[in-house]
Design a protein around this motif. Structure first.
Motif, short mmCIF file in Angstrom:
data_model
loop_
_atom_site.label_atom_id
_atom_site.label_comp_id
_atom_site.label_asym_id
_atom_site.label_seq_id
_atom_site.Cartn_x
_atom_site.Cartn_y
_atom_site.Cartn_z
N TYR A 42 0.83 -1.20 0.00
CA TYR A 42 0.00 0.00 0.00
C TYR A 42 0.87 1.26 0.00
CZ TYR A 42 -3.85 -3.15 1.31
OH TYR A 42 -4.78 -4.16 1.34
N ILE A 43 2.02 1.21 0.67
CA ILE A 43 2.94 2.35 0.67
C ILE A 43 3.52 2.53 -0.73
CG2 ILE A 43 5.01 3.33 1.72
CD1 ILE A 43 4.46 1.59 4.18
N ILE A 44 3.83 1.42 -1.40
CA ILE A 44 4.31 1.50 -2.79
C ILE A 44 3.24 2.11 -3.68
CG2 ILE A 44 4.97 0.11 -4.79
CD1 ILE A 44 6.31 -1.83 -2.82
N ASP A 45 2.00 1.72 -3.48
CA ASP A 45 0.90 2.29 -4.27
C ASP A 45 0.81 3.80 -4.06
OD1 ASP A 45 0.21 -0.25 -5.14
OD2 ASP A 45 -1.24 -0.58 -3.54
N ARG A 46 0.95 4.23 -2.83
CA ARG A 46 0.90 5.67 -2.56
C ARG A 46 2.08 6.39 -3.21
NH1 ARG A 46 0.73 7.47 3.60
NH2 ARG A 46 2.94 6.89 3.44
N ALA A 47 3.22 5.72 -3.23
CA ALA A 47 4.39 6.31 -3.90
C ALA A 47 4.11 6.54 -5.38
CB ALA A 47 5.60 5.40 -3.72
N TYR A 48 3.42 5.58 -6.02
CA TYR A 48 3.04 5.76 -7.43
C TYR A 48 2.22 7.04 -7.60
CZ TYR A 48 4.20 0.82 -8.40
OH TYR A 48 4.83 -0.39 -8.55
N CYS A 49 1.27 7.20 -6.69
CA CYS A 49 0.38 8.37 -6.79
C CYS A 49 1.16 9.67 -6.58
CB CYS A 49 -0.75 8.25 -5.77
SG CYS A 49 -1.83 6.83 -6.03
N HIS A 50 2.07 9.68 -5.63
CA HIS A 50 2.89 10.87 -5.42
C HIS A 50 3.71 11.18 -6.67
CE1 HIS A 50 1.84 11.55 -1.31
NE2 HIS A 50 2.44 10.47 -0.82
N SER A 51 4.23 10.15 -7.31
CA SER A 51 4.98 10.36 -8.56
C SER A 51 4.07 10.93 -9.64
CB SER A 51 5.60 9.04 -9.04
OG SER A 51 6.63 8.62 -8.20
N SER A 52 2.88 10.37 -9.75
CA SER A 52 1.94 10.86 -10.75
C SER A 52 1.59 12.33 -10.52
CB SER A 52 0.66 10.02 -10.73
OG SER A 52 0.93 8.68 -11.04
N LYS A 53 1.53 12.70 -9.28
CA LYS A 53 1.19 14.08 -8.92
C LYS A 53 2.40 15.02 -9.04
CE LYS A 53 -1.23 16.65 -5.28
NZ LYS A 53 -1.71 16.62 -3.88
N GLY A 54 3.58 14.45 -9.29
CA GLY A 54 4.78 15.26 -9.38
C GLY A 54 5.46 15.51 -8.05
N GLY A 92 11.10 -1.59 -2.81
CA GLY A 92 11.50 -0.23 -2.47
C GLY A 92 12.74 0.21 -3.22
N HIS A 93 13.74 -0.67 -3.32
CA HIS A 93 14.97 -0.36 -4.04
C HIS A 93 14.67 -0.07 -5.51
CE1 HIS A 93 17.44 -1.57 -0.60
NE2 HIS A 93 16.67 -2.65 -0.49
N ASN A 94 13.80 -0.86 -6.11
CA ASN A 94 13.45 -0.64 -7.51
C ASN A 94 12.76 0.71 -7.70
OD1 ASN A 94 13.06 -1.82 -10.33
ND2 ASN A 94 10.95 -1.31 -9.77
N GLY A 95 11.87 1.06 -6.75
CA GLY A 95 11.17 2.34 -6.85
C GLY A 95 12.11 3.52 -6.79
N VAL A 96 13.07 3.47 -5.86
CA VAL A 96 14.05 4.56 -5.76
C VAL A 96 14.87 4.65 -7.04
CG1 VAL A 96 16.15 5.31 -4.57
CG2 VAL A 96 14.19 4.49 -3.24
N SER A 97 15.32 3.50 -7.54
CA SER A 97 16.14 3.49 -8.75
C SER A 97 15.38 4.05 -9.95
CB SER A 97 16.59 2.06 -9.06
OG SER A 97 17.41 2.02 -10.21
N TRP A 98 14.10 3.72 -10.05
CA TRP A 98 13.30 4.18 -11.19
C TRP A 98 13.18 5.70 -11.19
CZ3 TRP A 98 12.18 2.39 -15.70
CH2 TRP A 98 11.13 2.94 -16.46
N ILE A 99 12.92 6.28 -10.04
CA ILE A 99 12.82 7.75 -9.97
C ILE A 99 14.17 8.39 -10.22
CG2 ILE A 99 12.36 9.71 -8.45
CD1 ILE A 99 10.16 8.10 -7.13
N ARG A 100 15.23 7.86 -9.59
CA ARG A 100 16.57 8.44 -9.77
C ARG A 100 17.08 8.30 -11.21
NH1 ARG A 100 16.98 11.94 -5.71
NH2 ARG A 100 17.16 11.00 -3.65
N SER A 101 16.50 7.35 -11.96
CA SER A 101 16.92 7.14 -13.35
C SER A 101 16.11 7.94 -14.35
CB SER A 101 16.79 5.65 -13.72
OG SER A 101 17.49 4.83 -12.85
N THR A 102 14.78 7.99 -14.14
CA THR A 102 13.89 8.41 -15.23
C THR A 102 13.01 9.60 -14.91
OG1 THR A 102 12.04 6.98 -14.52
CG2 THR A 102 13.74 5.95 -15.88
#
Length: 461
Positions: free
Chosen positions: A324-336, A358-368
Motif C-alpha cells: 500500500y505504501i508502494i501504491d501511494r508512492a506511485y500516486c505521489h509520482s503521478s502528482k509530481g 522499495g529499491h526498484n522504486g528509488v532506482s526508477w525515480i533516480r533514473s527516469t
C-alpha cells in the motif's frame, strides 16, 4: 460442492439433532421444518437414489450430483441438492459421514468403491486431503471406471496445487463420464494455473471452459474463469463479455465485478472500472483488493488526492502491508511529488530491507524522473543492482530499471546488456514492446526519461 478457490465461504455444519432410532440407522422425521435442512451439508447413505424432480420418478446418474449434498429446497419428503433431488431418509449429516462409511467398509463390504469415494469426499471437506487421496486410490482400485472418484480426487490435487496430477485425474473422470461440466471446469482451472509458467496452457484451458459452458450455459463460474483466461491472454474484449455474463448470472459475486473492473482498467476505461470496484466493495466491504484497484483507477483519472486518500486508508487499516505504501508512492509520482514518492520507497526499504520493491522504486525515480533535480545515476545504479540481487536477477522489470539507471549514468554498454536481458525474460509479455523502444534509445546513446503523461499509471512489476 467442493470449493477450490475464493468463490464462497460456507460455515461448518453444526451437529444435527436426531429423533428416533430404527435398528442402527438414525432417521430424520419428515416433520422437521425447511429451515432445519436448507444450507446444511449431507452425504448419501447406502439406499440413495437421485431424481430429476421431487416427484421421484425419473432417476439421474450420481455423476451429475454435487457432493457433499447441500440442500437448497425442500418438498415434503424430498430435498433439492445441486444436480437433482434426494429423499430425506437417504442422507446422513456430513459430520457423521466418516464414521458411517468406515462402519460400512468394516461390516458390509470392505471392497466398496462407493464407500471409499464418499469417505474420501468427507475427508476432503475436513481438509484431511492426504486421507482423502488414500481413499480415492482405493476407490479407483476397486472400480477403475469410477468417474466420481477421479473427479473429486482431481479437485483434491488441485487444492494442493498439484496441477499436472489434477489434470490426469480429470482426464479419467471425463473419459468415464463425459457429461459433467464441472469436470471440464476444474480441469480448465488446473490448466489455467499451469499458464503462469507455460502460457500455451491458457489456450488449453479455454477449450475446457468452452466445453463446460456448452454443457452448462448457466454456469457463472465457468464464464468468470474463461474471462480470467482471456484477461491473461490480453484479449480484453472477450474477457469483458464473459465477465458481463458472469455478473448477469450471479449478481452477488464481488469477484466477477472486481475482475471486470480490472479488465476496464486495462482497456483504459478507469471510470467504468471504478463503478465495478464500487460494486465489489458494496458486496464485500472487506475485499481490500477492490479498494487498492480503485486507487489505481483514481490515479489513472488524474484524481490524485482521491487515490492517495484511498491508499492512506488502506495503510491505516494494515500498516504492515508495504505494498500500500508502494501504491501511494506511485500516486505521489503521478502528482509530481517525487520527494514524497522517494520518502515512501525509503519507508518500504526500512520496513522490508530484504524486499526488492522499495529499491526498484528509488532506482526508477533516480533514473527516469522528468524533473532533473531528482535524477542521480550513481544512486540509481546502486538501488537498481540491489533490487536485481534481491530478485536473483530474474525479474525483467527490475532489469529494465537497472538498464535505465546505467543509461542515466552514461554507461550504455551495461545499459544495453541489461535491457536485452529484460527483453529476453519478458517473452510474450505486454511490456516487451516498451522494453524494445528503450533499447533503441540506449543503442543511440540516449537515456530514458519519463514525461508526466507516462507516469499516470504505475510501472508494472
Amino acid at each position: 460442492m467442493i470449493e477450490i478457490m475464493y468463490f464462497c465461504n460456507i460455515p461448518k455444519l453444526s451437529r444435527t439433532l436426531f429423533f428416533g432410532l430404527v435398528t442402527i440407522f438414525f432417521i430424520f422425521p419428515s416433520s422437521l421444518y425447511a429451515e432445519d435442512w436448507i444450507g446444511k451439508k449431507f452425504m448419501p447413505n447406502a439406499d440413495i437414489k437421485y431424481f430429476k424432480t421431487s416427484k421421484a420418478v425419473e432417476e439421474v446418474p450420481a455423476e451429475s450430483i454435487e457432493f457433499p449434498l447441500t440442500v437448497t429446497q425442500t418438498d415434503k419428503e424430498h430435498l433439492k441438492v445441486s444436480g437433482g433431488w434426494v429423499k430425506k431418509t437417504h442422507v446422513i449429516p456430513l459430520d457423521e459421514a466418516i464414521d458411517y462409511y468406515s462402519d460400512y467398509l468394516k461390516t458390509k463390504n470392505p471392497f466398496s468403491s462407493w464407500a471409499y469415494t464418499n469417505r474420501a469426499i468427507s475427508w476432503h471437506e475436513k481438509n484431511e486431503n492426504s486421507k482423502a487421496i488414500n481413499d480415492f486410490i482405493w476407490a479407483t482400485r476397486f472400480d477403475s471406471k469410477n468417474a466420481i472418484a477421479y473427479h473429486y480426487e482431481g479437485v483434491t490435487w488441485l487444492v494442493r496445487r498439484e496441477n499436472d496430477t489434477a489434470v490426469d485425474r480429470f482426464d479419467n473422470a471425463a473419459k468415464f463420464f463425459p457429461d459433467n461440466p464441472k469436470t471440464y471446469f476444474y480441469r480448465g482451472v488446473a490448466k489455467y494455473e499451469r499458464g503462469t509458467y507455460y502460457r500455451p496452457a491458457y489456450d488449453l484451458a479455454l477449450k475446457d471452459f468452452d466445453k463446460s459452458i456448452a454443457l452448462a450455459p448457466d454456469f457463472p463460474e465457468a464464464y468468470q474463469k474463461r474471462g480470467d483466461t482471456y484477461f491473461q491472454l490480453e484479449k480484453f474484449e472477450q474477457a469483458l463479455k464473459d465477465y458481463d455474463t458472469a455478473v448477469r448470472l450471479n449478481p452477488n459475486s464481488h469477484i466477477a465485478y472486481f475482475n471486470r473492473g480490472l479488465a476496464w482498467t486495462r482497456k483504459g476505461k478507469p471510470q467504468k472500472a471504478i463503478k465495478d470496484f464500487d460494486a465489489a466493495i458494496r458486496l464485500n466491504a472487506e475485499f481490500w483488493l477492490a479498494y487498492q484497484s480503485r486507487g489505481y483507477a483514481w490515479n489513472a483519472l488524474g484524481e490524485y488526492e482521491k487515490a492517495i486518500k484511498e491508499f492512506n486508508a488502506l495503510i491505516k487499516q494494515d500498516p504492515d502491508y508495504f505494498f500500500y505504501i508502494i501504491d501511494r508512492a506511485y500516486c505521489h509520482s503521478s502528482k509530481g511529488k517525487y520527494d514524497l514518492a522517494i520518502q515512501d520507497y525509503q519507508e518500504v526499504i526500512h520496513q522490508r530491507p530484504d524486499s526488492p520493491h522499495g529499491h526498484n522504486g528509488v532506482s526508477w525515480i533516480r533514473s527516469t524522473c522528468p524533473d532533473p533535480q531528482y535524477r542521480d545515476g550513481n544512486a540509481a545504479v546502486e538501488s537498481g543492482k540491489k533490487a536485481c540481487e534481491l530478485s536473483r536477477w530474474r525479474n525483467p522489470e527490475y532489469l529494465d530499471t537497472l538498464a535505465a539507471a546505467y543509461a542515466e549514468n552514461n554507461d550504455f554498454e551495461q545499459s544495453i546488456k541489461y535491457q536485452k536481458r529484460a527483453i529476453q525474460l519478458s517473452d510474450g509479455d505486454s511490456s516487451r514492446e516498451e522494453f524494445e523502444s528503450r533499447l533503441k534509445l540506449y543503442q543511440a546513446g540516449k537515456p530514458y526519461h519519463q514525461t508526466p503523461a507516462e507516469i499516470q499509471l504505475p510501472k508494472p512489476e
